[in-house]
Design a protein around this motif. Structure first.
Motif, PDB file in Angstrom:
ATOM      1  N   VAL A 249       0.848  -1.195   0.000  1.00  0.00           N
ATOM      2  CA  VAL A 249       0.000   0.000   0.000  1.00  0.00           C
ATOM      3  C   VAL A 249       0.883   1.245   0.000  1.00  0.00           C
ATOM      4  N   GLU A 250       0.556   2.178  -0.884  1.00  0.00           N
ATOM      5  CA  GLU A 250       1.291   3.441  -0.924  1.00  0.00           C
ATOM      6  C   GLU A 250       1.054   4.223   0.366  1.00  0.00           C
ATOM      7  N   LEU A 251       2.062   4.969   0.792  1.00  0.00           N
ATOM      8  CA  LEU A 251       1.918   5.786   1.992  1.00  0.00           C
ATOM      9  C   LEU A 251       1.203   7.091   1.680  1.00  0.00           C
ATOM     10  N   SER A 252       0.389   7.525   2.633  1.00  0.00           N
ATOM     11  CA  SER A 252      -0.250   8.836   2.537  1.00  0.00           C
ATOM     12  C   SER A 252       0.579   9.833   3.340  1.00  0.00           C
ATOM     13  N   ALA A 253       0.368  11.109   3.070  1.00  0.00           N
ATOM     14  CA  ALA A 253       0.983  12.161   3.875  1.00  0.00           C
ATOM     15  C   ALA A 253      -0.004  12.556   4.968  1.00  0.00           C
ATOM     16  N   PHE A 254       0.504  12.985   6.111  1.00  0.00           N
ATOM     17  CA  PHE A 254      -0.385  13.444   7.170  1.00  0.00           C
ATOM     18  C   PHE A 254      -1.299  14.552   6.655  1.00  0.00           C
ATOM     19  N   SER A 255      -0.740  15.438   5.855  1.00  0.00           N
ATOM     20  CA  SER A 255      -1.530  16.560   5.344  1.00  0.00           C
ATOM     21  C   SER A 255      -2.670  16.091   4.450  1.00  0.00           C
ATOM     22  N   ALA A 256      -2.478  14.954   3.780  1.00  0.00           N
ATOM     23  CA  ALA A 256      -3.504  14.448   2.868  1.00  0.00           C
ATOM     24  C   ALA A 256      -4.732  13.952   3.618  1.00  0.00           C
ATOM     25  N   ILE A 257      -4.578  13.630   4.899  1.00  0.00           N
ATOM     26  CA  ILE A 257      -5.728  13.177   5.694  1.00  0.00           C
ATOM     27  C   ILE A 257      -6.071  14.222   6.761  1.00  0.00           C
ATOM     28  N   ASN A 258      -5.636  15.469   6.505  1.00  0.00           N
ATOM     29  CA  ASN A 258      -5.954  16.600   7.385  1.00  0.00           C
ATOM     30  C   ASN A 258      -5.452  16.378   8.806  1.00  0.00           C
ATOM     31  N   ARG A 259      -4.250  15.864   8.907  1.00  0.00           N
ATOM     32  CA  ARG A 259      -3.622  15.653  10.214  1.00  0.00           C
ATOM     33  C   ARG A 259      -2.238  16.296  10.232  1.00  0.00           C
TER      34      ARG A 259
END
Length: 494
Positions: A249-259
């Protein structure tokens, strides 16, 4: 002394277990024995008993439930908690031995470990007694003793906040039938590394000297070296038993999930060097632990040492001995357990679905019984993936954010962790000694990398490991002569 040691870890000595009364916004305050007796003697069973009066003690006295070990359970966002029902109507959490006055207090505490933003626990709707929600026992009590009662008395504030949790519970129970029960924790398989990992912090040692965990099971998972194409998290949806657990699974950025990243991380270059060295030695996946310190004031996690697990896949007997050795090393150096690492030898350094679940488990275990937040860092090293840039291994620090409460059956969200790498001035004797122990350990291994073979047309495997480790080189160039001795040992291992 025991009291002082236990106090520093957030646990309590067996003779005086910690009693937790806070139940969050919907705390169900338990009546004292006297209050309960007065209420029932004055009202009798013909009078209505308020919701506050229907307690676990009432259910116990009237025989609707019985005390017992492991009869209570909470299933929340894919995590399972087990509790003992005591004769006085209180709940003892099996994991830590803490005592809770009410279902709400226990549910709120457990849910906050998984989701720190959780405000309340909806205890009677969330806690199950032998598989059935406690709120249903309230209903049974009223039907039996107060049939004319308004059923709204049963659940004035016990509405099931997450019906999805109830649906997930049955699936979780079915899944857990195939797992080994244990009082100290869930043995979780290290996703792609095939090595099982359980971060059990149950020993009454100071918080800076945690007792390690207990790797008691090892599973062998043979897979081909087929190309595994990573998928985006948003394409996963609800958990599916038919999905390959090795799916990357590709990693998300914290900013991408509003964190915002809830902590800062600093990693010593010697940690990277030893970890990278370990991952290069074998074509099989390896695993190890990370030691360091967590500063609650600055919210800084400092990773100072890597502790490779020198164990064969499926070798249970040696696993516990190796972990005990690592535990002692942590203790002697005044370090805490702060995370773990494993390798994807020929694949991308991205977490698999199993990695995501294991990381979630480790985050929860490392936090333990403390109410305060403590991070657990996961690192994946990909030494021989041909998609890497040059000869350097790809090293990926990651963390997992719990899925939204309204979607408890989803996977946790793997996110990239921003890390500051601190350049060490010299190669410590500890690191050099650990490297030589690894050389000796893998010397006769059937999965040893053949360092005289070629990584690419003009680069041997030995040149490849030298080039990758040079990225973590100490400032003092004298280290190069020391490493050449190590490399000469690798060259003679054929």
């Amino acid at each position: 002394i025991l009291v002082l040691l236990c106090a520093s870890t957030g646990s309590e000595p067996p003779s005086s277990p910690q009693v937790v009364e806070d139940g969050g916004e919907e705390d169900e305050e338990e009546l004292s024995g006297g209050e309960e007796a007065d209420l029932r003697s004055s009202s009798g069973r013909g009078s209505l008993l308020t919701r506050r009066g229907i307690t676990l003690r009432v259910l116990l006295k009237d025989g609707l439930v019985e005390p017992g070990d492991g009869v209570l359970a909470i299933h929340y966002l894919g995590k399972n908690f087990v509790g003992d029902l005591l004769t006085d109507g209180k709940i003892r959490w099996v994991e830590t031995g803490q005592i809770f006055n009410s279902p709400s207090a226990w549910a709120t505490h457990c849910k906050r470990l998984v989701n720190p933003a959780k405000k309340s626990g909806c205890g009677w709707a969330s806690v199950r007694y032998r598989g059935q929600k406690l709120v249903q026992y309230k209903t049974t009590w009223l039907h039996k003793y107060q049939p004319s009662a308004d059923m709204s008395l049963v659940s004035e504030e016990d509405d099931d906040e997450d019906e999805e949790e109830g649906k997930a519970a049955v699936q979780a129970d079915d899944k857990n039938k195939n797992t080994k029960p244990g009082l100290h924790g869930i043995i979780s398989s290290s996703p792609s590394s095939s090595l099982c990992l359980s971060l059990l912090l149950s020993s009454p040692l100071p918080s800076s000297h945690p007792h390690l965990f207990d790797v008691t099971d090892v599973m062998v998972s043979r897979r081909t070296d087929r190309e595994r194409i990573p998928v985006r998290y948003c394409t996963l949806g609800t958990r599916d038993a038919a999905r390959d657990p090795h799916t990357l699974v590709e990693l998300s950025a914290f900013s991408a999930i509003n964190r915002f990243q809830p902590f800062n991380v600093a990693v010593s270059s010697n940690v990277l060097l030893l970890m990278d060295f370990h991952c290069h030695l074998t074509t099989s996946e390896v695993v190890g632990y990370l030691g360091g310190r967590w500063d609650t004031n600055t919210q800084l996690l400092t990773v100072l040492r890597a502790f490779p697990c020198r164990t064969r896949l499926a070798d249970r007997d040696s696993a516990s001995a190796v972990e005990e050795e690592i535990c002692q090393n942590l203790f002697m150096r005044g370090l805490s357990l702060v995370g773990w690492y494993h390798s994807h030898p020929r694949g991308p350094a991205l977490p698999s679905l199993q990695d995501i679940d294991s990381q979630m488990d480790h985050q929860l275990r490392l936090q333990g019984s403390n109410n305060g937040f403590q991070p657990c860092l996961g690192i994946i090293c990909g030494p021989y993936y041909h998609g890497n840039q040059g000869v350097a291994s790809t090293i990926t620090p990651f963390w997992v954010v719990p899925p939204p409460e309204q979607r408890p059956n989803d996977y946790g969200i793997p996110v990239a962790v921003e890390v500051t790498y601190v350049q060490d001035n010299f190669l410590t004797s500890d690191v050099l000694n650990e490297m030589m122990l690894l050389v000796d350990y893998y010397r006769a291994a059937p999965d040893l990398v053949q360092f005289n073979q070629y990584w690419c047309p003009d680069t041997t495997m030995l040149d490849k490991i030298k080039g990758s480790l040079s990225c973590h080189a100490p400032k003092d160039q004298a280290y190069s002569q020391i490493l050449e001795h190590v490399y000469s040992q690798l060259g003679s291992m054929h």
